[in-house]
Design a protein around this motif. Structure first.
Motif, PDB file in Angstrom:
ATOM      1  N   GLY A 151      49.974  42.893  23.976  1.00  8.14           N
ATOM      2  CA  GLY A 151      48.996  43.876  24.393  1.00  8.14           C
ATOM      3  C   GLY A 151      48.322  43.447  25.664  1.00  8.14           C
ATOM      4  O   GLY A 151      48.630  42.409  26.231  1.00  8.14           O
ATOM      5  N   TYR A 152      47.380  44.256  26.147  1.00  9.00           N
ATOM      6  CA  TYR A 152      46.721  43.908  27.407  1.00  9.00           C
ATOM      7  C   TYR A 152      45.697  42.830  27.165  1.00  9.00           C
ATOM      8  O   TYR A 152      44.809  42.947  26.338  1.00  9.00           O
ATOM      9  CB  TYR A 152      46.037  45.128  28.049  1.00  9.00           C
ATOM     10  CG  TYR A 152      45.426  44.738  29.356  1.00  9.00           C
ATOM     11  CD1 TYR A 152      44.088  44.369  29.417  1.00  9.00           C
ATOM     12  CD2 TYR A 152      46.207  44.619  30.491  1.00  9.00           C
ATOM     13  CE1 TYR A 152      43.533  43.931  30.594  1.00  9.00           C
ATOM     14  CE2 TYR A 152      45.657  44.186  31.666  1.00  9.00           C
ATOM     15  CZ  TYR A 152      44.316  43.844  31.717  1.00  9.00           C
ATOM     16  OH  TYR A 152      43.784  43.403  32.888  1.00  9.00           O
ATOM     17  N   GLY A 153      45.822  41.751  27.906  1.00  4.66           N
ATOM     18  CA  GLY A 153      44.845  40.670  27.864  1.00  4.66           C
ATOM     19  C   GLY A 153      44.810  40.053  29.224  1.00  4.66           C
ATOM     20  O   GLY A 153      45.227  40.643  30.194  1.00  4.66           O
ATOM     21  N   GLY A 154      44.373  38.836  29.322  1.00  2.00           N
ATOM     22  CA  GLY A 154      44.385  38.194  30.614  1.00  2.00           C
ATOM     23  C   GLY A 154      44.006  36.749  30.475  1.00  2.00           C
ATOM     24  O   GLY A 154      43.284  36.358  29.571  1.00  2.00           O
ATOM     25  N   GLY A 155      44.513  35.936  31.363  1.00  2.00           N
ATOM     26  CA  GLY A 155      44.164  34.536  31.343  1.00  2.00           C
ATOM     27  C   GLY A 155      44.629  33.839  30.077  1.00  2.00           C
ATOM     28  O   GLY A 155      44.118  32.794  29.708  1.00  2.00           O
ATOM     29  N   ASP A 156      45.626  34.429  29.391  1.00  2.00           N
ATOM     30  CA  ASP A 156      46.056  33.867  28.123  1.00  2.00           C
ATOM     31  C   ASP A 156      47.141  32.848  28.371  1.00  2.00           C
ATOM     32  O   ASP A 156      48.317  33.122  28.209  1.00  2.00           O
ATOM     33  CB  ASP A 156      46.569  34.995  27.221  1.00  2.00           C
ATOM     34  CG  ASP A 156      46.903  34.514  25.828  1.00  2.00           C
ATOM     35  OD1 ASP A 156      46.670  33.322  25.563  1.00  2.00           O
ATOM     36  OD2 ASP A 156      47.386  35.319  25.022  1.00  2.00           O
ATOM     37  N   ARG A 157      46.738  31.664  28.782  1.00  2.00           N
ATOM     38  CA  ARG A 157      47.723  30.643  29.137  1.00  2.00           C
ATOM     39  C   ARG A 157      48.255  29.921  27.902  1.00  2.00           C
ATOM     40  O   ARG A 157      49.112  29.076  28.023  1.00  2.00           O
ATOM     41  CB  ARG A 157      47.092  29.628  30.101  1.00  2.00           C
ATOM     42  CG  ARG A 157      46.403  30.281  31.295  1.00  2.00           C
ATOM     43  CD  ARG A 157      47.325  31.170  32.081  1.00  2.00           C
ATOM     44  NE  ARG A 157      46.587  31.921  33.079  1.00  2.00           N
ATOM     45  CZ  ARG A 157      47.013  33.046  33.623  1.00  2.00           C
ATOM     46  NH1 ARG A 157      48.156  33.557  33.263  1.00  2.00           N
ATOM     47  NH2 ARG A 157      46.291  33.660  34.528  1.00  2.00           N
ATOM     48  N   GLY A 158      47.756  30.250  26.718  1.00  2.00           N
ATOM     49  CA  GLY A 158      48.218  29.569  25.536  1.00  2.00           C
ATOM     50  C   GLY A 158      49.374  30.277  24.853  1.00  2.00           C
ATOM     51  O   GLY A 158      49.827  29.856  23.804  1.00  2.00           O
ATOM     52  N   PRO A 206      43.584  38.163  39.046  1.00  2.00           N
ATOM     53  CA  PRO A 206      44.882  38.392  38.414  1.00  2.00           C
ATOM     54  C   PRO A 206      44.875  37.903  36.972  1.00  2.00           C
ATOM     55  O   PRO A 206      44.582  36.749  36.700  1.00  2.00           O
ATOM     56  CB  PRO A 206      45.840  37.569  39.280  1.00  2.00           C
ATOM     57  CG  PRO A 206      45.183  37.511  40.617  1.00  2.00           C
ATOM     58  CD  PRO A 206      43.707  37.425  40.314  1.00  2.00           C
ATOM     59  N   GLY A 207      45.136  38.816  36.058  1.00  2.00           N
ATOM     60  CA  GLY A 207      45.099  38.443  34.648  1.00  2.00           C
ATOM     61  C   GLY A 207      43.734  38.568  34.025  1.00  2.00           C
ATOM     62  O   GLY A 207      43.563  38.273  32.850  1.00  2.00           O
ATOM     63  N   GLY A 208      42.728  39.020  34.780  1.00  2.00           N
ATOM     64  CA  GLY A 208      41.401  39.191  34.212  1.00  2.00           C
ATOM     65  C   GLY A 208      40.472  38.040  34.556  1.00  2.00           C
ATOM     66  O   GLY A 208      40.861  37.085  35.221  1.00  2.00           O
ATOM     67  N   PRO A 209      39.229  38.108  34.088  1.00  2.00           N
ATOM     68  CA  PRO A 209      38.215  37.113  34.474  1.00  2.00           C
ATOM     69  C   PRO A 209      38.295  35.790  33.740  1.00  2.00           C
ATOM     70  O   PRO A 209      37.453  34.926  33.965  1.00  2.00           O
ATOM     71  CB  PRO A 209      36.903  37.828  34.162  1.00  2.00           C
ATOM     72  CG  PRO A 209      37.238  38.790  33.079  1.00  2.00           C
ATOM     73  CD  PRO A 209      38.649  39.228  33.339  1.00  2.00           C
TER      74      PRO A 209
END
Length: 367
Positions: A8-15, A216-219
């Motif tokens: 789904g839409y998220g951001g900054g989810d580097r995990g 990019p990818g959200g805050p």
């Protein structure tokens, strides 16, 4: 190029972890592209990509070879040798694809074309009469997309993000009874634009696009709110690494919290709403007063959600940024319920850029 919508839409989810299954090839490609985007020009080595995703080195090599063949990934140089063969670093190619963002305000239209790194390569703005009706506004949006995307081959356009006043259903792209413009109720804006543009289209509230524009990818991590003060007043919410819209797309109607029971009538039908109080203060030239009122509303939101950061945007804020940042900060400090009030700053990009980010999100697994 279609990508699997797994998270789904998220951001900054580097995990997020990779999955070694052929059926999820699109998910794994998006995962690697997202990591390379965050790394910027220095890029990352294949071994580091494997370590961060949990994919095997062989899987990373195969995926990055496909991405390189599509022009999305290129070499970024080599690491210094430590006795063996120097490792090649990979980077995202910003100009490989583009996304278009359109902000439909009540009296103005802004459009941008951005590359994969979020850089603006074309922009335009002009007057817009939202009250002219849905068909006229949709046609203006189509013309704007054509102008900012001129010279970009259709296969390189990921799609179009459109930010509009709410309420609206972001899943269907159908608008509701926009305050002051009831004729928009039920208008299928996304369907109309898909038919006229022949591109993928995302329609969302202007405030949700505003919070997505934070980078990019959200805050990033934590709870972040974006407060948009322009022709109206609303909030975009970033909670747990994703835009929070609510089950009925109604989250963020920040401007219609009542601060004065006997206050002036608001165009929503209520009285003493935060929006009408801020707009009246700004109209009489009392920007410091408007900032204080905005701060009071922000303090309510901070206390409710335990917010880490408050970002401010919109044309009224842009006209006196320091007044609003300092005014909101002072109120939050005075009303803080914890030892460390949230930080307050300006949104780093505009709503149109955020709309483009929403459109580009599918390539990075946030479609």
């Amino acid at each position: 190029m279609n990508r699997a919508n797994v998270n789904g839409y998220g951001g900054g989810d580097r995990g997020r972890g990779g999955v070694n299954l052929p059926a999820l090839r699109g998910h794994n490609e998006a995962l690697l592209l997202d990591l390379l985007r965050a790394a910027g020009p220095p890029g990352l080595g294949r071994a580091e990509l494997a370590a961060r995703t949990g994919l095997t080195p062989q899987a990373v090599s195969k995926i990055t070879a496909r991405l390189a063949a599509e022009g999305l990934v290129a070499e970024a140089g080599r690491d210094a040798s430590t006795g063996g063969k120097p490792r090649t670093r990979l980077r995202l190619v910003p100009g490989a694809r583009y996304a278009v963002g359109v902000h439909l305000d009540r009296d103005e239209l802004r459009a941008v074309r951005v590359d994969l790194a979020g850089g603006v390569v074309a922009r335009l703005s002009g007057p817009l009469d939202f009250g002219a009706g849905p068909e006229a506004v949709a046609e203006a949006a189509v013309r704007a997309v054509g102008r900012v995307s001129a010279g970009a081959a259709a296969p390189r356009l990921l799609g179009v993000g459109v930010a509009a006043p709410g309420p609206l259903d972001w899943r269907t792209g159908v608008l509701g009874r926009v305050t002051g413009f009831p004729e928009w109720d039920g208008y299928p804006l996304r369907e109309v634009l898909v038919g006229r543009l022949g591109l993928a289209v995302v329609v969302d509230k202007d405030t949700n696009a505003g919070v997505a524009a934070a980078g990019p990818g959200g805050p990033g991590p934590g709870a972040v709110v974006y407060l948009h003060f322009g022709t109206g007043l609303g909030a975009g919410l970033w909670l747990d690494g994703a835009v929070y819209r609510g089950a009925r797309s109604g989250a963020g109607e920040f401007g219609h919290q009542v601060l004065r029971l006997d206050g002036p009538p608001c165009r929503c039908g209520g009285r003493g709403c935060l929006e009408v109080l801020c707009l009246e203060a700004a109209a009489r030239g009392d920007l410091r007063g408007a900032a204080r009122v905005l701060g009071e509303g922000a303090a309510n939101l901070v206390a409710l959600l335990d917010v880490d950061r408050v970002l401010l945007g919109g044309r009224v804020v842009a006209g006196a940024p320091e007044v609003f940042v300092s005014g909101v900060r002072e109120v939050l400090a005075a009303r803080a319920l914890t030892a460390a009030p949230p930080t307050v700053g300006l949104a780093p990009a505009g709503v149109a850029e955020g709309a483009a980010e929403l459109a580009a999100g599918r390539l990075f697994g946030r479609g």
